[in-house]
Design a protein around this motif. Structure first.
Motif, short mmCIF file in Angstrom:
data_model
loop_
_atom_site.label_atom_id
_atom_site.label_comp_id
_atom_site.label_asym_id
_atom_site.label_seq_id
_atom_site.Cartn_x
_atom_site.Cartn_y
_atom_site.Cartn_z
N ALA A 124 -10.07 6.18 -12.08
CA ALA A 124 -9.61 7.34 -12.85
C ALA A 124 -8.28 7.83 -12.28
CB ALA A 124 -10.66 8.44 -12.79
N SER A 125 -7.61 8.70 -13.04
CA SER A 125 -6.22 9.06 -12.75
C SER A 125 -6.03 10.43 -12.11
CB SER A 125 -5.44 9.04 -14.08
OG SER A 125 -6.06 9.95 -14.99
N MET A 126 -7.11 11.25 -12.06
CA MET A 126 -6.90 12.68 -11.84
C MET A 126 -6.45 13.05 -10.42
SD MET A 126 -9.13 12.07 -14.38
CE MET A 126 -10.82 12.20 -13.78
N ASP A 127 -6.42 12.09 -9.50
CA ASP A 127 -5.89 12.40 -8.16
C ASP A 127 -4.37 12.57 -8.20
OD1 ASP A 127 -5.71 9.68 -8.82
OD2 ASP A 127 -5.55 9.08 -6.72
N MET A 128 -3.71 11.88 -9.16
CA MET A 128 -2.24 11.91 -9.22
C MET A 128 -1.71 12.38 -10.57
SD MET A 128 -1.37 8.28 -7.33
CE MET A 128 0.38 8.34 -7.67
N PHE A 129 -2.49 12.21 -11.64
CA PHE A 129 -2.01 12.50 -12.99
C PHE A 129 -3.04 13.35 -13.74
CE2 PHE A 129 -0.36 8.41 -11.61
CZ PHE A 129 1.01 8.55 -11.84
N GLN B 199 8.23 3.80 -7.64
CA GLN B 199 8.25 2.91 -6.48
C GLN B 199 7.25 1.76 -6.67
OE1 GLN B 199 7.61 4.68 -2.58
NE2 GLN B 199 7.63 2.66 -1.61
N ALA B 200 6.08 2.06 -7.23
CA ALA B 200 5.07 1.01 -7.46
C ALA B 200 5.63 -0.08 -8.38
CB ALA B 200 3.82 1.62 -8.08
N VAL B 201 6.32 0.33 -9.44
CA VAL B 201 6.89 -0.64 -10.38
C VAL B 201 8.01 -1.44 -9.71
CG1 VAL B 201 8.22 -0.84 -12.53
CG2 VAL B 201 6.17 0.59 -12.46
N GLN B 202 8.82 -0.77 -8.88
CA GLN B 202 9.90 -1.49 -8.17
C GLN B 202 9.32 -2.52 -7.18
OE1 GLN B 202 11.87 2.00 -6.66
NE2 GLN B 202 13.38 2.04 -8.33
N GLU B 203 8.25 -2.14 -6.49
CA GLU B 203 7.59 -3.07 -5.55
C GLU B 203 6.99 -4.25 -6.32
OE1 GLU B 203 7.78 -3.13 -2.42
OE2 GLU B 203 8.34 -1.10 -1.80
N ALA B 204 6.40 -3.96 -7.48
CA ALA B 204 5.81 -5.03 -8.29
C ALA B 204 6.89 -6.00 -8.76
CB ALA B 204 5.08 -4.42 -9.49
N ARG B 205 8.05 -5.45 -9.14
CA ARG B 205 9.16 -6.32 -9.57
C ARG B 205 9.57 -7.27 -8.44
NH1 ARG B 205 15.10 -4.18 -11.61
NH2 ARG B 205 15.64 -6.04 -12.80
N ARG B 206 9.58 -6.74 -7.22
CA ARG B 206 9.97 -7.55 -6.06
C ARG B 206 9.00 -8.73 -5.85
NH1 ARG B 206 8.65 -7.41 -1.01
NH2 ARG B 206 7.39 -5.51 -1.13
N ASP C 253 0.86 -1.19 0.00
CA ASP C 253 0.00 0.00 0.00
C ASP C 253 0.89 1.23 0.00
OD1 ASP C 253 -1.64 2.17 0.85
OD2 ASP C 253 -3.08 0.75 1.67
N LEU C 254 0.93 1.97 -1.10
CA LEU C 254 1.83 3.12 -1.23
C LEU C 254 1.10 4.42 -0.89
CD1 LEU C 254 3.95 2.50 -4.45
CD2 LEU C 254 4.55 2.10 -2.08
N ASP C 255 1.49 5.01 0.23
CA ASP C 255 0.83 6.24 0.69
C ASP C 255 1.63 7.45 0.20
OD1 ASP C 255 -0.68 8.10 1.93
OD2 ASP C 255 0.10 7.74 3.94
N ARG C 256 1.68 7.64 -1.12
CA ARG C 256 2.35 8.82 -1.67
C ARG C 256 1.75 9.16 -3.03
NH1 ARG C 256 8.47 6.91 -3.32
NH2 ARG C 256 8.40 8.88 -4.45
N THR C 257 1.73 10.43 -3.36
CA THR C 257 1.12 10.85 -4.63
C THR C 257 2.07 11.72 -5.45
OG1 THR C 257 0.16 12.75 -3.52
CG2 THR C 257 -1.24 10.81 -3.71
N ASP C 258 3.35 11.75 -5.04
CA ASP C 258 4.32 12.58 -5.77
C ASP C 258 4.73 11.90 -7.07
OD1 ASP C 258 7.21 11.15 -5.10
OD2 ASP C 258 5.68 10.86 -3.55
N THR C 259 5.59 12.56 -7.83
CA THR C 259 5.95 12.05 -9.16
C THR C 259 6.75 10.75 -9.11
OG1 THR C 259 7.81 13.56 -9.10
CG2 THR C 259 5.91 14.27 -10.38
N GLY C 260 7.38 10.47 -7.97
CA GLY C 260 8.14 9.22 -7.86
C GLY C 260 7.30 8.02 -7.46
N ALA C 261 6.01 8.22 -7.21
CA ALA C 261 5.16 7.13 -6.70
C ALA C 261 5.09 5.97 -7.68
CB ALA C 261 3.77 7.66 -6.40
#
Length: 477
Positions: free
Chosen positions: A453-458, A431-438, A420-428
């Motif tokens: 929908a995407s508009m909360d972050m993008f 990190q999501a892709v790195q966690e998925a790789r793991r 569960d990633l509690d961040r909405t910055d541009t690096g989120a």
């Protein structure tokens, strides 16, 4: 096509009339221009009064169009007709005032339909909760492969007003229609039409699932040759039954299984037609291989069958179906394979912005690390998670409403590891892709199918998909 080819009855209906255009933007500005050019007295009303609206208003005012910014609720005095942007909700005070005054309301699609000349190209129309754009593009590709002059228009590509009034002459148009557009298009009568599927969406706009389905079903009204429905989605067949069509118009189903008479389906990895053939009770026509569909995910094969059914209803030969499907390239962020890294496939389906689209995406792969979350738009996720649970290796959740998905996973897939990633910055996303790789193992698919929908972050689903692809390329590097 200039105004000389517009039907004279519509010209007389509009010349000298006071027409109110509701909303600037993608459909409002061209509608105002066209109406002004046809001799109507045009007033544009718009809720917003920002920089962009002021720039659009200045352009229209130079033509002699009146523009009222910051007040989209009051009916201008003397209005004979309203032409509305499709997104304006039916419960707006403007429309209540129009109803009291007996003023008709048309959408931009209705305006385009009425402005068609006497020799205008017939419309093959597509609606549904998901898959509309892909199906319409596939249909246009098939029609082009048959040597027909066509364009993908409507809620996509060329605007309908431009297609109807432009210089180019078409043999047939492939038309994508949203439920909003259909709501405001009472006199539209397509040659043939398809409803691909029905799932809860835009209920805040329509008010109920029943009203949403009814607006989708308008696409079948007055069809001449075929009403195409989804055998796996009974609600689409019910809409065909309720439609008032022309004598001789047929119900034609599409299915991922073996087709019955009057259906298109799949037999031994071959797309076959048992609707538009001689003696359909005994014969079938081979149209294409499943491998001709790009990508050959189940819901995309369904899209291809719907497109093929509409093309066949228009008399297109089987070879054109095959050639058109082979020539078709899907838009970005629709089950797009980004890369393979360490034996794991990374797939971008950022366009899966609701649960129905995500369900189709998840069904396409056997073992998945799922990246999901964003703005839920009132959706619930229990059914989606329960259906996909056996396929999930892990889940990485992002975005504002991720807790709703996390809770559904806890209820229906408690053994699936969740990050569960509690961040909405541009690096989120990285990190999501790195966690998925793991979490992933060779042979798995890391799938971005957010169900939100995407508009909360993008800015939009395109930007979200681009962020995912960039993150995957960083892994690959």
């Amino acid at each position: 096509m200039g105004s000389g080819q517009v039907t004279s009855s519509v010209l007389s209906e509009l010349q000298g009339k006071h027409v109110t255009v509701a909303g600037l933007g993608v459909s409002g500005v061209p509608a105002a221009r066209v109406l002004h050019g046809l001799g109507a007295h045009v007033t544009v009303v718009n809720d917003g009064d920002d920089e962009r609206a002021r720039a659009q208003a200045a352009e229209l005012e130079q033509l002699g169009v009146t523009v009222r910014l910051g007040d989209g609720d009051t009916l201008p005095e003397g209005t004979d007709l309203i032409v509305t942007a499709p997104g304006w909700r039916p419960d707006k005070p403007l429309f209540a005032a129009a109803e009291r005054a007996g003023v008709p309301v048309w959408g931009d699609v209705e305006l385009a339909w009425r402005l068609r000349g006497p020799d205008a190209a017939p419309w093959l129309a597509v609606t549904g909760t998901n898959g509309k754009t892909t199906t319409v593009q596939m249909l246009a590709s098939i029609l082009k492969a048959a040597g027909l002059r066509t364009a993908a228009v409507g809620n996509i590509g060329v605007s309908l007003l431009d297609a109807v009034l432009g210089e180019e002459r078409y043999d047939v148009l492939a038309v994508e229609l949203s439920s909003y557009q259909l709501h405001w298009a009472p006199s539209l009568r397509a040659h043939s039409a398809a409803v691909l599927n029905l799932a809860p969406d835009h209920l805040d706009w329509h008010g109920s699932m029943e009203a949403y389905a009814k607006d989708k079903g308008r696409v079948y009204e007055g069809n001449r040759v075929a009403c195409v429905y989804n055998v796996a989605d009974k609600a689409t067949e019910d809409l065909v039954r309720e439609a008032d069509v022309e004598e001789g118009c047929r119900a034609v189903g599409f299915t991922l299984g073996t087709p019955g008479p009057s259906q298109l389906g799949v037999v031994d990895d071959i797309l076959v037609d048992r609707a538009f053939v001689e003696n359909r009770h005994r014969n079938a026509q081979e149209l294409a291989q499943v491998s001709d569909v790009n990508p050959p995910a189940p819901h995309n094969i369904a899209n291809a069958l719907a497109a093929a059914a509409l093309a066949r209803a228009f008399g297109v030969p089987a070879t054109a179906v095959r050639d058109g499907l082979r020539a078709f390239t899907p838009d970005a962020h629709r089950i797009a394979h980004v890369a393979d890294v360490d034996g794991v496939a990374y797939v971008d389906d950022s366009k899966a912005t609701n649960t129905h689209a995500a369900e189709a995406s998840l069904a396409a792969y056997g073992s998945i690390v799922w990246i999901a979350g964003g703005l839920a738009k009132g959706a619930t996720f229990d059914e989606l998670v329960a259906g996909a649970a056996k396929r999930l290796r892990g889940a990485v959740l992002i975005g504002r409403d991720r807790a709703l998905i996390r809770e559904a996973l806890a209820r229906h897939a408690p053994e699936v590891p969740v990050v569960d990633l509690d961040r909405t910055d541009t690096g989120a996303m990285l990190q999501a892709v790195q966690e998925a790789r793991r979490l992933a193992r060779p042979g798995d698919t890391v799938l971005l199918a957010p169900a939100c929908a995407s508009m909360d972050m993008f800015a939009n689903y395109n930007r979200r998909g681009e962020a995912f692809a960039r993150a995957v390329r960083e892994l690959d590097a």
